[in-house]
Design a protein around this motif. Structure first.
Motif, mmCIF file in Angstrom:
data_model
loop_
_atom_site.group_PDB
_atom_site.id
_atom_site.type_symbol
_atom_site.label_atom_id
_atom_site.label_comp_id
_atom_site.label_asym_id
_atom_site.label_seq_id
_atom_site.Cartn_x
_atom_site.Cartn_y
_atom_site.Cartn_z
ATOM 1 N N LYS A 95 0.977 -1.330 -0.054
ATOM 2 C CA LYS A 95 -0.110 -0.067 0.033
ATOM 3 C C LYS A 95 0.867 1.165 -0.065
ATOM 4 O O LYS A 95 1.851 1.364 0.760
ATOM 5 N N GLU A 138 2.540 -6.272 1.895
ATOM 6 C CA GLU A 138 1.389 -6.660 2.493
ATOM 7 C C GLU A 138 1.083 -8.152 2.376
ATOM 8 O O GLU A 138 0.727 -9.036 3.069
ATOM 9 N N ASP A 197 -9.162 -3.176 -3.722
ATOM 10 C CA ASP A 197 -7.846 -3.147 -4.587
ATOM 11 C C ASP A 197 -8.389 -3.833 -5.916
ATOM 12 O O ASP A 197 -8.874 -4.641 -6.146
#
Length: 309
Positions: A16, A50, A264
């Motif tokens: 991110k 992530e 996303d």
């Protein structure tokens, strides 16, 4: 086998980021940039990872098709290294037959940095690694002959060895589907892509931006006319405007799902293609194929990554 995919075998590294990170690093939001290993490592060194997952555009579609109960396979070039092993394990876990024998390559397995901004858009920075070195010898012609549909990605098409591999695969196929993949790919190979769509591809997947760039227009009406003229099946995703398919003279539309919690957008087009091909291979109508594609892409954009759990 129902569908065999050939594409870039790439491990996705999901991070991110802020909008300022995108501009500071001279990246264009929502597109893909190819970099060398040095630049890739430099960018990655400043980020928090992530998730790491086996990726690649067509591979994502193939996994989606497997999850829908189809017998599928994939060809992609990896090296016998840590990421290569992880990639192969990821496909096996999803019941995808992998038609490639990995060996120690001079260049490592490919990696894609997927940068997700607060608006859920994804910007990709790709070090192709050995994935971009695919050649004719990597193509399993028997696997192609035994599959009903061959599914290719525009990301894979490049001058030299990859193009030869692409052409060889098409020669042995029964029916060919292809995703234009990215505006970057279309603008880089416009003339060749146009020739492929007009003469060699049975089903073309594109988003609105890509297909308009391909035929140099700003109007969807021109795309419809072009599709009718070449008498091929062209399937177009249009974001909030839904999706449409032009099949010879017929135009079929499907509206987008509403009130989704978008997290996303990675893999939206890949899973859409997987859902559509699931309907197609099962003999369903174009309408049902668009519906399934829309349903699959709606699910994937509400989680992080390009694979449904």
């Amino acid at each position: 086998m129902k569908i065999l995919g050939i594409g870039n075998a790439i491990v996705d590294v999901i991070c991110k980021v802020t909008d300022s990170f995108i501009s500071q690093n001279n990246l264009t939001k929502s597109t893909m940039k190819l970099v060398d290993e040095v630049e890739f490592k430099k960018l990655l060194s400043t980020l928090k990872i992530e998730e790491t997952v086996s990726g690649g555009s067509v591979a994502n579609s193939i996994v989606g098709l497997s999850q829908l109960g189809n017998k599928v396979g994939f060809i992609g070039k990896i090296s016998d290294d840590e990421l290569g092993k992880k990639y192969e394990e990821g496909l096996k876990k999803e019941n995808v037959s992998f038609f490639y024998s990995k060996k120690k390559e001079a260049i490592p397995t490919g990696t894609c940095l997927i940068l997700i901004t607060p608006d859920s858009e994804r910007t990709m920075v790709t070090f192709l690694g050995t994935a971009g070195k695919i050649n004719e010898n990597d193509i399993d012609t028997e696997a192609i002959k035994k599959s009903e549909i061959l599914f290719l990605e525009g990301y894979l098409w490049d001058e030299g060895e990859p193009k030869k591999a692409f052409d060889k695969a098409i020669t042995y196929s029964n029916k060919v589907a292809m995703s234009l993949s990215d505006l970057f790919c279309v603008e880089r190979h416009k003339k060749q892509f146009l020739n492929l769509v007009e003469t060699k591809i049975d089903i073309t997947f594109a988003n609105e931006q890509e297909i308009m760039s391909l035929i140099n227009t700003k109007k969807i009406e021109d795309v419809i006319e072009f599709s009718k003229k070449i008498k091929k099946l062209i399937v177009i995703t249009r974001g909030e405007k839904g999706a449409l398919a032009i099949n010879k003279e017929k135009v079929i539309e499907c509206s987008a799902k509403k009130n989704l919690k978008v997290i996303d957008l990675t893999g939206a087009g890949d899973l859409f293609a997987g859902g559509f091909l699931d309907g197609f291979i099962k003999g369903k109508s174009i309408e049902e194929g668009l519906e399934k594609g829309t349903e699959m892409s709606s699910k994937i954009i509400q989680i992080i990554g390009a694979r449904l759990k």
